[in-house]
Write an enzyme that holds these catalytic residues in place. Sequence first.
Site, short mmCIF file in Angstrom:
data_model
loop_
_atom_site.label_atom_id
_atom_site.label_comp_id
_atom_site.label_asym_id
_atom_site.label_seq_id
_atom_site.Cartn_x
_atom_site.Cartn_y
_atom_site.Cartn_z
N HIS A 22 0.84 -1.19 0.00
CA HIS A 22 0.00 0.00 0.00
C HIS A 22 0.88 1.25 0.00
CE1 HIS A 22 -2.91 2.75 2.36
NE2 HIS A 22 -3.11 2.88 1.07
N ASP A 30 5.76 5.51 -21.98
CA ASP A 30 5.78 5.30 -23.43
C ASP A 30 7.19 4.94 -23.90
OD1 ASP A 30 7.29 7.73 -23.84
OD2 ASP A 30 5.43 8.88 -23.85
N ASP A 69 -5.00 3.69 -4.67
CA ASP A 69 -5.10 4.13 -3.28
C ASP A 69 -6.29 5.07 -3.10
OD1 ASP A 69 -4.64 4.95 -0.66
OD2 ASP A 69 -2.48 5.13 -0.96
N MET A 79 2.34 12.81 -16.96
CA MET A 79 3.40 13.76 -17.28
C MET A 79 2.79 14.93 -18.04
SD MET A 79 6.81 13.42 -19.66
CE MET A 79 7.70 12.27 -18.65
N TYR A 118 10.40 12.53 -13.88
CA TYR A 118 11.57 11.64 -13.92
C TYR A 118 12.05 11.34 -12.50
CZ TYR A 118 12.17 12.81 -18.91
OH TYR A 118 12.00 12.98 -20.26
N TYR A 136 4.08 11.61 -24.20
CA TYR A 136 3.31 11.88 -22.98
C TYR A 136 2.39 10.74 -22.58
CZ TYR A 136 5.31 16.44 -23.75
OH TYR A 136 6.21 17.45 -23.95
#
Length: 154
Positions: A22, A30, A69, A79, A118, A136
């Site tokens: 958890h 990609d 969650d 992104m 990143y 993206y």
Amino acid sequence: MLKNLDPLLNADILHALRSMGHGDELVICDANFPANSVARSSVLGKLLRLDGVSSPRAIRAVLSVMPLDTFIDQPASRMEVVGEPHTMPAVQHEAQAEVNAAEGRDVPFASIERFAFYERARKAYCVIATGDERGYGCFVFTKGVLLAPDVPRS
């Protein structure tokens, strides 16, 4: 083959998903993402691959077995497009539809600036690279919990 299991989920990915706890995070990215170098810094320390698959299709497979969650406001992130943080390309709209379908509710993506993405990805439990050639198609998901019903113990 296994019953009721998405055939994209290979043994390495299933092991990683089952090993996560958890609050652990998973990245689906990609083909343009620096996945191999980023994955070496992740908890798992190696890249997982789903070549020839789009990011939204990989999301569908992963979220077919992994709950998001519900204790945090933003368990799914994308992104940002450089210089256009509010723009959502088609790949992100498709991914949003997969997330909402898997969760049975709207789970809007939070957006993360490219270089911050990143850094966050390096701290994730694991990174799954897809063959999606569209830019993206990069996402972070936070694993939730599945609570068992109260069962009387003998």
